[in-house]
Design a protein around this motif. Structure first.
Motif, short mmCIF file in Angstrom:
data_model
loop_
_atom_site.label_atom_id
_atom_site.label_comp_id
_atom_site.label_asym_id
_atom_site.label_seq_id
_atom_site.Cartn_x
_atom_site.Cartn_y
_atom_site.Cartn_z
N LEU A 301 4.45 -22.13 -11.88
CA LEU A 301 5.86 -21.83 -12.13
C LEU A 301 6.75 -23.01 -11.75
O LEU A 301 7.65 -23.40 -12.49
N ASP A 302 6.48 -23.58 -10.58
CA ASP A 302 7.28 -24.68 -10.06
C ASP A 302 6.35 -25.57 -9.24
O ASP A 302 5.84 -25.15 -8.20
N GLU A 303 6.13 -26.78 -9.72
CA GLU A 303 5.15 -27.66 -9.05
C GLU A 303 5.58 -28.08 -7.65
O GLU A 303 4.76 -28.48 -6.83
N SER A 304 6.87 -27.92 -7.34
CA SER A 304 7.35 -28.32 -6.00
C SER A 304 7.35 -27.16 -5.02
O SER A 304 7.74 -27.32 -3.86
N CYS A 305 6.92 -25.97 -5.46
CA CYS A 305 6.97 -24.77 -4.61
C CYS A 305 5.62 -24.53 -3.96
O CYS A 305 4.57 -24.67 -4.60
N SER A 306 5.65 -24.15 -2.67
CA SER A 306 4.41 -23.96 -1.90
C SER A 306 4.03 -22.49 -1.75
O SER A 306 3.11 -22.17 -1.00
N CYS A 307 4.71 -21.59 -2.46
CA CYS A 307 4.39 -20.17 -2.32
C CYS A 307 3.02 -19.88 -2.94
O CYS A 307 2.51 -20.68 -3.73
N PRO A 308 2.39 -18.73 -2.61
CA PRO A 308 1.07 -18.41 -3.16
C PRO A 308 1.03 -18.37 -4.68
O PRO A 308 0.03 -18.77 -5.29
N ALA A 309 2.10 -17.90 -5.31
CA ALA A 309 2.10 -17.82 -6.77
C ALA A 309 2.00 -19.20 -7.40
O ALA A 309 1.33 -19.39 -8.43
N CYS A 310 2.68 -20.18 -6.79
CA CYS A 310 2.71 -21.53 -7.36
C CYS A 310 1.53 -22.38 -6.91
O CYS A 310 1.06 -23.24 -7.65
N SER A 311 1.04 -22.16 -5.70
CA SER A 311 -0.04 -23.00 -5.18
C SER A 311 -1.41 -22.53 -5.66
O SER A 311 -2.37 -23.31 -5.63
N GLY A 312 -1.53 -21.27 -6.12
CA GLY A 312 -2.85 -20.77 -6.48
C GLY A 312 -3.01 -20.27 -7.90
O GLY A 312 -4.14 -20.01 -8.33
N TYR A 313 -1.92 -20.15 -8.65
CA TYR A 313 -2.02 -19.47 -9.94
C TYR A 313 -1.22 -20.21 -11.01
O TYR A 313 -0.21 -20.84 -10.72
N SER A 314 -1.70 -20.10 -12.23
CA SER A 314 -1.03 -20.75 -13.36
C SER A 314 -0.04 -19.79 -14.02
O SER A 314 -0.10 -18.58 -13.84
N ARG A 315 0.84 -20.38 -14.83
CA ARG A 315 1.73 -19.56 -15.65
C ARG A 315 0.91 -18.65 -16.57
O ARG A 315 1.30 -17.50 -16.81
N ALA A 316 -0.18 -19.17 -17.08
CA ALA A 316 -1.04 -18.38 -17.97
C ALA A 316 -1.55 -17.13 -17.26
O ALA A 316 -1.55 -16.02 -17.82
N TYR A 317 -1.98 -17.29 -16.00
CA TYR A 317 -2.49 -16.13 -15.25
C TYR A 317 -1.36 -15.15 -14.97
O TYR A 317 -1.53 -13.93 -15.14
N LEU A 318 -0.20 -15.66 -14.55
CA LEU A 318 0.93 -14.78 -14.24
C LEU A 318 1.38 -14.03 -15.49
O LEU A 318 1.73 -12.85 -15.42
N HIS A 319 1.33 -14.70 -16.64
CA HIS A 319 1.65 -14.05 -17.92
C HIS A 319 0.64 -12.94 -18.19
O HIS A 319 1.01 -11.81 -18.56
N HIS A 320 -0.64 -13.25 -18.00
CA HIS A 320 -1.71 -12.29 -18.27
C HIS A 320 -1.58 -11.03 -17.40
O HIS A 320 -1.63 -9.91 -17.91
N VAL A 321 -1.40 -11.21 -16.08
CA VAL A 321 -1.38 -10.03 -15.22
C VAL A 321 -0.11 -9.21 -15.42
O VAL A 321 -0.14 -7.98 -15.28
N PHE A 322 0.99 -9.86 -15.80
CA PHE A 322 2.18 -9.07 -16.12
C PHE A 322 1.93 -8.25 -17.38
O PHE A 322 2.21 -7.05 -17.41
N ARG A 323 1.41 -8.90 -18.42
CA ARG A 323 1.13 -8.21 -19.68
C ARG A 323 0.13 -7.07 -19.49
O ARG A 323 0.19 -6.06 -20.19
N SER A 324 -0.77 -7.23 -18.52
CA SER A 324 -1.80 -6.22 -18.27
C SER A 324 -1.31 -5.10 -17.35
O SER A 324 -2.06 -4.16 -17.09
N GLY A 325 -0.12 -5.25 -16.83
CA GLY A 325 0.41 -4.23 -15.93
C GLY A 325 -0.27 -4.21 -14.58
O GLY A 325 -0.30 -3.17 -13.90
N GLU A 326 -0.81 -5.35 -14.16
CA GLU A 326 -1.51 -5.42 -12.87
C GLU A 326 -0.51 -5.55 -11.71
O GLU A 326 0.47 -6.29 -11.81
N MET A 327 -0.79 -4.87 -10.60
CA MET A 327 0.11 -4.89 -9.43
C MET A 327 0.31 -6.30 -8.88
O MET A 327 1.37 -6.62 -8.34
N ILE A 328 -0.71 -7.14 -9.00
CA ILE A 328 -0.61 -8.49 -8.43
C ILE A 328 0.53 -9.27 -9.08
O ILE A 328 1.10 -10.18 -8.47
#
Length: 376
Positions: A301-328
């Motif tokens: 999401l933001d290459e300068s951010c150190s949060c777990p979403a940015c340090s461990g996951y891609s936009r593609a993954y975040l798009h996928h889990v949102f589209r899939s209705g996953e709690m994560i």
């Protein structure tokens, strides 16, 4: 200031103020953003995760907690801090705003408000006295006076009537709060967008005497331009040696504009609500992770951010889990948003300390003007 609680301003740059509120449960660095824990939880987050984002204080909702699970039950279980496993400061609102916006069949009198619960239709009454008692049972560190907040736009007569009722309720709230060492009571300035009513309200509050002062009745539909125009004068009417809290704000550019105008504390459901609906806030503005453009994007999401979403996951993954209705999805995006909001507060505190707030503000707006990173 209540015994055991202090507010100290350590620097100022223009109207922007750097400081700290000290309470028996810990220090609150100001300017401070308070995540909203409506029903004794910041949705999709563990309390220790909220703390890891940099939050010093949470907000709890009197209206929601009095209806479910009930203030006496929380008190009997050791108070709100123990109940929700958050050992740092908590501010509770008075319940007035939620009664006006959520409750059904409400009736407003000089005494208080009677209403039916939005949950089960049961009948309740909130008064300045009962609001103080509920907040005492919850055990919050910062208690808000009970007030009435009309939606804007409203005519001057309605705004004046509402503001004067709130000032009478503020006096009753102060009386009912009594002497509670280690706990603070904040009064709430009302008056809509009207400078003369804001001054009348501030004068009444100063006469009663509070540990802190909120600017209420904004972010209720008036738009940013009108809100900023009011903030150009409203905070200046409040005591300089007490914290100033702008209720229910807001978006990152609202927050920066409020701090620029002398506000010390803010709260909003936006970071968590946005996270659950696929919206991420970054220094380059808003990202809608639902959009198909992210489906094959390996970048964070933001290459300068150190949060777990940015340090461990891609936009593609975040798009996928949102589209899939996953709690994560809601968990990661909420963590990111809260991290970004707290990082923004930290940057403002550093800028005020260095006397560089104007330069910070220019960088902030320039980054947002660039927009999101180009599509691959």
């Amino acid at each position: 200031m209540a015994d055991g609680c202090t507010f100290e301003r350590t620097a100022q740059d223009g109207k922007a103020r750097l400081g700290r509120i000290t309470t028996p449960r810990g220090e609150i660095r100001t300017p401070a953003f308070m995540p909203v824990g409506t029903a004794a939880t910041v949705k999709a987050m563990l309390p220790e995760s909220v703390r890891a984002t940099g939050a010093d204080i949470l907000l709890g909702n009197t209206y929601h907690l009095m209806l479910r699970p009930g203030a006496e039950r929380i008190h009997n279980l050791g108070g709100l801090h123990r109940f929700m496993n958050w050992d740092r400061p908590i501010l509770t609102d008075s319940g007035g705003f939620q009664v006006m916006s959520l409750a059904e069949l409400r009736k407003l009198t000089e005494t208080g408000v009677t209403f039916r619960s939005h949950i089960d239709g049961s009948k309740h009454e909130l008064t300045p006295e009962s609001s103080m008692e509920i907040q005492r049972l919850l055990g919050s560190d910062i208690v808000m006076a009970f007030d009435e907040c009309p939606a804007l736009p409203a005519d001057r007569d309605r705004i004046a009537e509402s503001m004067r009722l709130s000032m009478r309720w503020a006096d009753r709230s102060r009386e009912a709060f009594g002497d509670r060492p280690g706990h603070m009571l904040f009064g709430i300035q009302q008056g809509g967008l009207e400078q003369d009513f804001r001054e009348e309200s501030a004068e009444a509050l100063r006469g009663i005497g509070f540990d802190g002062y909120a600017v209420g009745g904004l972010a209720v539909g008036e738009g940013q331009e009108a809100m900023f125009a009011t903030l150009d004068f409203a905070p200046d009417m409040l005591p300089e040696d007490k914290p100033r809290y702008l209720m229910g704000v807001g978006k990152p550019d609202d927050i920066v504009g409020a701090v620029k105008r002398g506000i010390d504390m803010m709260d909003c459901v936006l970071p968590s609500r946005s996270g659950r609906t696929g919206q991420a806030w970054t220094r380059r503005g808003q990202v809608n992770i639902k959009n198909a453009r992210h489906a094959d994007d390996p970048r964070p999401l933001d290459e300068s951010c150190s949060c777990p979403a940015c340090s461990g996951y891609s936009r593609a993954y975040l798009h996928h889990v949102f589209r899939s209705g996953e709690m994560i999805s809601g968990m990661l995006l909420t963590w990111h948003n809260l991290h970004y909001f707290q990082e923004l507060m930290g940057e403002m505190r550093a800028a005020i300390a260095a006397g560089q707030f104007e330069a910070f503000e220019a960088r902030f707006h320039a980054a947002r003007a660039e927009g999101d990173i180009p599509q691959l």
